[in-house]
Write a protein that holds these residues in place. Structure first.
Motif, mmCIF file in Angstrom:
data_model
loop_
_atom_site.group_PDB
_atom_site.id
_atom_site.type_symbol
_atom_site.label_atom_id
_atom_site.label_comp_id
_atom_site.label_asym_id
_atom_site.label_seq_id
_atom_site.Cartn_x
_atom_site.Cartn_y
_atom_site.Cartn_z
ATOM 1 N N ARG A 124 -10.602 6.716 0.932
ATOM 2 C CA ARG A 124 -11.908 7.009 1.522
ATOM 3 C C ARG A 124 -12.609 8.084 0.714
ATOM 4 O O ARG A 124 -12.167 9.234 0.650
ATOM 5 N N CYS A 125 -13.707 7.696 0.093
ATOM 6 C CA CYS A 125 -14.502 8.625 -0.709
ATOM 7 C C CYS A 125 -15.924 8.701 -0.160
ATOM 8 O O CYS A 125 -16.891 8.787 -0.921
ATOM 9 N N PHE A 126 -16.070 8.602 1.115
ATOM 10 C CA PHE A 126 -17.395 8.670 1.765
ATOM 11 C C PHE A 126 -17.307 9.541 3.012
ATOM 12 O O PHE A 126 -16.252 9.666 3.633
ATOM 13 N N GLU A 127 -18.436 10.158 3.341
ATOM 14 C CA GLU A 127 -18.547 10.972 4.555
ATOM 15 C C GLU A 127 -19.237 10.130 5.624
ATOM 16 O O GLU A 127 -20.260 9.515 5.376
ATOM 17 N N ASP A 128 -18.662 10.082 6.828
ATOM 18 C CA ASP A 128 -19.268 9.334 7.935
ATOM 19 C C ASP A 128 -18.655 9.839 9.230
ATOM 20 O O ASP A 128 -17.488 9.577 9.526
ATOM 21 N N GLY A 129 -19.458 10.569 10.006
ATOM 22 C CA GLY A 129 -18.968 11.142 11.265
ATOM 23 C C GLY A 129 -18.608 10.101 12.302
ATOM 24 O O GLY A 129 -17.874 10.392 13.252
ATOM 25 N N ASP A 130 -19.126 8.874 12.131
ATOM 26 C CA ASP A 130 -18.840 7.818 13.100
ATOM 27 C C ASP A 130 -17.518 7.113 12.833
ATOM 28 O O ASP A 130 -17.048 6.329 13.655
ATOM 29 N N LEU B 200 11.538 -1.615 -6.474
ATOM 30 C CA LEU B 200 11.212 -0.294 -5.961
ATOM 31 C C LEU B 200 9.712 -0.185 -5.732
ATOM 32 O O LEU B 200 8.905 -0.611 -6.561
ATOM 33 N N LEU B 201 9.339 0.390 -4.620
ATOM 34 C CA LEU B 201 7.921 0.470 -4.250
ATOM 35 C C LEU B 201 7.121 1.288 -5.251
ATOM 36 O O LEU B 201 6.011 0.916 -5.631
ATOM 37 N N THR B 202 7.688 2.419 -5.690
ATOM 38 C CA THR B 202 6.940 3.306 -6.587
ATOM 39 C C THR B 202 7.056 2.898 -8.049
ATOM 40 O O THR B 202 6.526 3.575 -8.923
ATOM 41 N N ALA B 203 7.746 1.771 -8.311
ATOM 42 C CA ALA B 203 7.777 1.242 -9.674
ATOM 43 C C ALA B 203 6.569 0.354 -9.934
ATOM 44 O O ALA B 203 6.254 0.038 -11.082
ATOM 45 N N LYS B 204 5.883 -0.054 -8.881
ATOM 46 C CA LYS B 204 4.745 -0.958 -9.026
ATOM 47 C C LYS B 204 3.521 -0.214 -9.571
ATOM 48 O O LYS B 204 3.258 0.930 -9.188
ATOM 49 N N PRO B 205 2.778 -0.850 -10.467
ATOM 50 C CA PRO B 205 1.547 -0.233 -10.982
ATOM 51 C C PRO B 205 0.565 0.032 -9.843
ATOM 52 O O PRO B 205 0.505 -0.737 -8.880
ATOM 53 N N VAL B 206 -0.188 1.112 -9.961
ATOM 54 C CA VAL B 206 -1.143 1.493 -8.910
ATOM 55 C C VAL B 206 -2.567 1.521 -9.455
ATOM 56 O O VAL B 206 -2.818 2.044 -10.542
ATOM 57 N N LEU B 207 -3.457 0.934 -8.688
ATOM 58 C CA LEU B 207 -4.888 0.990 -8.982
ATOM 59 C C LEU B 207 -5.556 1.676 -7.800
ATOM 60 O O LEU B 207 -5.488 1.184 -6.667
ATOM 61 N N TYR B 208 -6.170 2.825 -8.049
ATOM 62 C CA TYR B 208 -6.862 3.536 -6.977
ATOM 63 C C TYR B 208 -8.273 2.961 -6.813
ATOM 64 O O TYR B 208 -9.033 2.899 -7.776
ATOM 65 N N VAL B 209 -8.588 2.547 -5.593
ATOM 66 C CA VAL B 209 -9.893 1.971 -5.285
ATOM 67 C C VAL B 209 -10.679 2.988 -4.462
ATOM 68 O O VAL B 209 -10.329 3.276 -3.314
ATOM 69 N N CYS B 210 -11.706 3.550 -5.072
ATOM 70 C CA CYS B 210 -12.517 4.568 -4.403
ATOM 71 C C CYS B 210 -13.611 3.889 -3.583
ATOM 72 O O CYS B 210 -14.565 3.341 -4.146
ATOM 73 N N ASN B 211 -13.484 3.914 -2.271
ATOM 74 C CA ASN B 211 -14.484 3.316 -1.395
ATOM 75 C C ASN B 211 -15.568 4.345 -1.110
ATOM 76 O O ASN B 211 -15.346 5.308 -0.374
ATOM 77 N N VAL B 212 -16.727 4.142 -1.728
ATOM 78 C CA VAL B 212 -17.829 5.103 -1.616
ATOM 79 C C VAL B 212 -18.953 4.539 -0.764
ATOM 80 O O VAL B 212 -18.976 3.354 -0.432
ATOM 81 N N ASP B 213 -19.920 5.389 -0.406
ATOM 82 C CA ASP B 213 -21.107 4.951 0.317
ATOM 83 C C ASP B 213 -22.024 4.184 -0.631
ATOM 84 O O ASP B 213 -21.846 4.223 -1.858
ATOM 85 N N GLU B 214 -22.993 3.475 -0.068
ATOM 86 C CA GLU B 214 -23.889 2.644 -0.881
ATOM 87 C C GLU B 214 -24.569 3.424 -1.987
ATOM 88 O O GLU B 214 -24.689 2.959 -3.121
ATOM 89 N N GLY B 215 -25.019 4.620 -1.679
ATOM 90 C CA GLY B 215 -25.762 5.407 -2.654
ATOM 91 C C GLY B 215 -24.931 5.872 -3.837
ATOM 92 O O GLY B 215 -25.478 6.243 -4.877
ATOM 93 N N SER B 216 -23.602 5.846 -3.673
ATOM 94 C CA SER B 216 -22.720 6.310 -4.749
ATOM 95 C C SER B 216 -22.062 5.160 -5.506
ATOM 96 O O SER B 216 -21.224 5.399 -6.378
ATOM 97 N N ALA B 217 -22.435 3.919 -5.172
ATOM 98 C CA ALA B 217 -21.758 2.752 -5.740
ATOM 99 C C ALA B 217 -21.901 2.661 -7.253
ATOM 100 O O ALA B 217 -20.994 2.198 -7.946
ATOM 101 N N ALA B 218 -23.040 3.080 -7.780
ATOM 102 C CA ALA B 218 -23.283 2.947 -9.222
ATOM 103 C C ALA B 218 -22.625 4.055 -10.036
ATOM 104 O O ALA B 218 -22.005 3.797 -11.069
#
Length: 365
Positions: free
Chosen positions: A106-112, A197-215
């Protein structure tokens, strides 16, 4: 053949929303409370590749068949998952079945939208999940090594190899490093993968941002990118909200919408490309009047094994591969003109298939 990517993350980070959008389904329930996704949801999507359409157009192929990517939406993990918190054991078992982990943050702010820990800190969230996976691996390693004692006494070679590799992983984990940081010789590569092993698997971090930060992303996604770079992992910025909207549009409308948002391509495209890079995958093509088809293989795959992706008999009876580079196929205007121009090559068993190769396999039945 594509590849299977497990989508993991803490509750309410937008994980199931992203899954719904990417797979164009409503199979995963997106709700604003923890553990709404109890069973893993599996969805397949076509891997977008404009090269395939161009090849099909030149060859007059009646059918176009892209390679596919499988997403597995795994319910939200929380602190204590390795001890069974939040149905954690069930979720951890599902992760073992995937080729790579897409860790949605989660890379977005949302009080709801509530956060399970009451704050937005994607790096801290990533550390929580990584810690739980490491604890689960340590528990698994201890049990497995205990189960190998009798075979080790008997001098079983496979047991000796497995125990040695488990010991290397255990040392890394006890030092606070994931198993993927362990360097394994080629002779041990297969046995290492079999450990799952779980931590042997490659990891891709997916940053879920708000619409205004998508670009351009935001401060949160930049912090994640720095963390990923330090780990040698991948990262990609996506707005699950935008992807959800795109999923409801026609291709033409989606293109206009992306242009208005200042985006060159959909998040799905970026996610798949990042996944291919992470797993060192590439694509080759088979082209004819009946169909044009894309096939996914690991980089460095020899021609017989690439043929085996189509059918096992192709690999067993492999004679040779007739290959035309994608650029040559396009420039010459098809297989026959490319052959006449001397651009078609006959390659043997030692040939390493290249990304974009247009291949025709000859084999004995």
């Amino acid at each position: 053949m594509g590849f299977k990517m497990g989508i993991v993350g803490m509750p309410n980070v937008g994980k199931s929303t992203l899954f719904n959008a990417l797979t164009r389904t409503a199979a995963a329930q997106a709700a604003n409370f923890p553990f709404c996704t109890i069973e893993p949801n599996v969805g397949e999507v076509a891997v977008p590749d404009p090269r395939l359409d161009k090849l099909a157009g030149i060859a007059g192929s009646k059918q176009t068949i892209p390679t596919r990517m499988t997403f597995v939406d795994i319910a939200g993990l929380v602190k204590g998952a390795s001890r069974g918190e939040g149905l954690g054991n069930q979720f951890l078992a599902n992760i073992r079945e995937v080729d790579a982990i897409a860790h949605v943050l989660r890379c977005f702010e949302d009080g709801d939208v509530t956060h399970v820990d009451g704050r937005v800190d994607p790096v801290a969230d990533a550390e929580v999940i990584e810690t739980e996976l490491m604890l689960a691996d340590l528990d698994s390693i201890e049990k497995r090594r205990a189960g190998l004692v009798r075979k080790l006494k008997g001098g079983d070679k496979e047991a000796v190899q497995a125990d040695r590799l488990l010991s290397l992983a255990q040392t890394a984990l006890e030092e606070g490093r994931p198993a993927r940081t362990v360097e394994v010789d080629d002779d041990d590569a297969k046995a290492w993968r079999m450990l799952q092993l779980l931590t042997a698997k490659p990891v891709l971090y997916v940053c879920n941002v708000d619409e205004g930060s998508a670009a351009q992303g935001n401060a949160h996604s930049q912090a994640v990118a720095a963390m990923a770079e330090a780990q040698g992992a991948g990262s990609v910025v996506i707005s699950a909200q935008i992807e959800e909207e795109i999923a409801q549009l026609s291709p033409e409308e989606a293109e206009m919408f992306l242009s208005e948002m200042g985006l060159e391509e959909a998040g799905l495209d970026r996610l798949i490309k990042a996944g291919y890079t992470l797993l060192h995958l590439q694509t080759y093509f088979t082209v004819g009047p009946k169909e044009a088809r894309a096939w996914t293989i690991p980089e460095g795959t020899p021609a017989p094994r690439a043929a085996g992706v189509i059918h096992g008999d192709f690999e067993k009876g492999f004679i040779r591969a007739e290959t035309i580079a994608y650029d040559d196929f396009i420039a010459c205007g098809g297989e026959t003109p490319a052959k006449e121009a001397g651009k078609m090559r006959a390659e043997g068993k030692g040939y390493i298939v290249r990304d974009g190769d247009v291949l025709h396999f000859l084999f004995n039945t």
